[in-house]
Design a protein around this motif. Structure first.
Motif, mmCIF file in Angstrom:
data_model
loop_
_atom_site.group_PDB
_atom_site.id
_atom_site.type_symbol
_atom_site.label_atom_id
_atom_site.label_comp_id
_atom_site.label_asym_id
_atom_site.label_seq_id
_atom_site.Cartn_x
_atom_site.Cartn_y
_atom_site.Cartn_z
ATOM 1 N N PHE A 40 1.142 -1.131 0.316
ATOM 2 C CA PHE A 40 0.282 0.061 -0.414
ATOM 3 C C PHE A 40 1.113 1.139 0.604
ATOM 4 N N ASP A 41 0.441 2.723 -0.667
ATOM 5 C CA ASP A 41 0.903 3.795 -0.075
ATOM 6 C C ASP A 41 1.841 3.370 -1.439
ATOM 7 N N ASP A 42 2.605 4.417 -1.576
ATOM 8 C CA ASP A 42 4.077 5.081 -2.927
ATOM 9 C C ASP A 42 4.749 3.635 -2.753
ATOM 10 N N ASP A 43 5.454 3.104 -2.031
ATOM 11 C CA ASP A 43 6.576 2.252 -2.202
ATOM 12 C C ASP A 43 5.896 0.590 -2.486
ATOM 13 N N GLY A 44 4.170 0.714 -1.938
ATOM 14 C CA GLY A 44 3.923 -0.737 -2.256
ATOM 15 C C GLY A 44 3.113 -0.432 -3.435
ATOM 16 N N LEU A 45 3.139 0.236 -4.303
ATOM 17 C CA LEU A 45 2.506 0.354 -5.334
ATOM 18 C C LEU A 45 3.231 0.499 -6.417
ATOM 19 N N GLU A 46 4.824 1.025 -6.065
ATOM 20 C CA GLU A 46 6.161 0.577 -6.947
ATOM 21 C C GLU A 46 6.340 -1.328 -7.157
ATOM 22 N N LYS A 47 6.339 -1.372 -5.313
ATOM 23 C CA LYS A 47 6.970 -3.003 -5.716
ATOM 24 C C LYS A 47 5.405 -3.849 -6.627
ATOM 25 N N ALA A 48 4.395 -3.532 -6.392
ATOM 26 C CA ALA A 48 3.726 -4.192 -7.109
ATOM 27 C C ALA A 48 3.403 -3.995 -8.361
ATOM 28 N N LEU A 49 3.673 -2.330 -8.679
ATOM 29 C CA LEU A 49 4.372 -2.581 -10.494
ATOM 30 C C LEU A 49 5.215 -2.966 -10.753
ATOM 31 N N LYS A 50 6.912 -2.911 -10.286
ATOM 32 C CA LYS A 50 8.109 -3.946 -10.415
ATOM 33 C C LYS A 50 7.654 -5.108 -10.735
ATOM 34 N N HIS A 51 7.389 -6.178 -10.158
ATOM 35 C CA HIS A 51 6.536 -7.156 -9.932
ATOM 36 C C HIS A 51 6.144 -7.355 -11.251
ATOM 37 N N SER A 52 4.725 -6.845 -11.432
ATOM 38 C CA SER A 52 3.795 -6.856 -12.117
ATOM 39 C C SER A 52 4.029 -6.758 -13.472
ATOM 40 N N LEU A 53 5.171 -6.377 -14.108
ATOM 41 C CA LEU A 53 6.162 -5.704 -14.937
ATOM 42 C C LEU A 53 6.845 -6.870 -15.674
ATOM 43 N N GLU A 54 7.503 -7.952 -14.641
ATOM 44 C CA GLU A 54 8.184 -8.594 -14.391
ATOM 45 C C GLU A 54 7.629 -10.120 -14.562
ATOM 46 N N HIS A 55 6.081 -10.057 -14.620
ATOM 47 C CA HIS A 55 5.759 -10.928 -14.857
ATOM 48 C C HIS A 55 4.224 -10.996 -15.321
#
Length: 107
Positions: A40-55
């Motif tokens: 959640f928040d900006d850090d969580g969004l960044e992590k989720a986006l990175k993982h999503s783009l790698e998967h």
């Protein structure tokens, strides 16, 4: 990141978005990856986006009414419930979401 934050603001109760096709996912069963649990928040969004783009290129967001935090998940979409349930169990999820019928399914 700003585009996804805008989508979240416009869809306060949740969304599933295909980053590669630049459109909303409306059908199928969506399951979050364990690796983006509690993002959640900006850090969580960044992590989720990175993982999503790698998967799979699918990101989801939803509001947790218990704590008023907006969570983000890297997700995978399935078109059979059986496959979605297997993946959900592998990723230690307690539920998945049926986009077609707009309902949560407990695993």
């Amino acid at each position: 990141m700003e585009k996804i934050k805008q989508i979240a603001r416009q869809n306060p109760y949740g969304f599933t978005y295909n980053l590669r096709k630049d459109n909303f996912v409306r059908y199928g069963y969506v399951v979050a990856y364990l690796e983006t649990q509690d993002c959640f928040d900006d850090d969580g969004l960044e992590k989720a986006l990175k993982h999503s783009l790698e998967h799979d290129g699918i990101i989801g967001g939803w509001l947790n009414d218990d704590n008023d935090k907006y969570y983000y998940d890297s997700c995978k979409v399935f078109f059979t419930l059986a496959d979605a349930i297997v993946f959900a169990k592998q990723n230690k999820q307690i539920a998945l979401f049926d986009l077609t019928n707009q309902r949560e399914i407990r695993v």
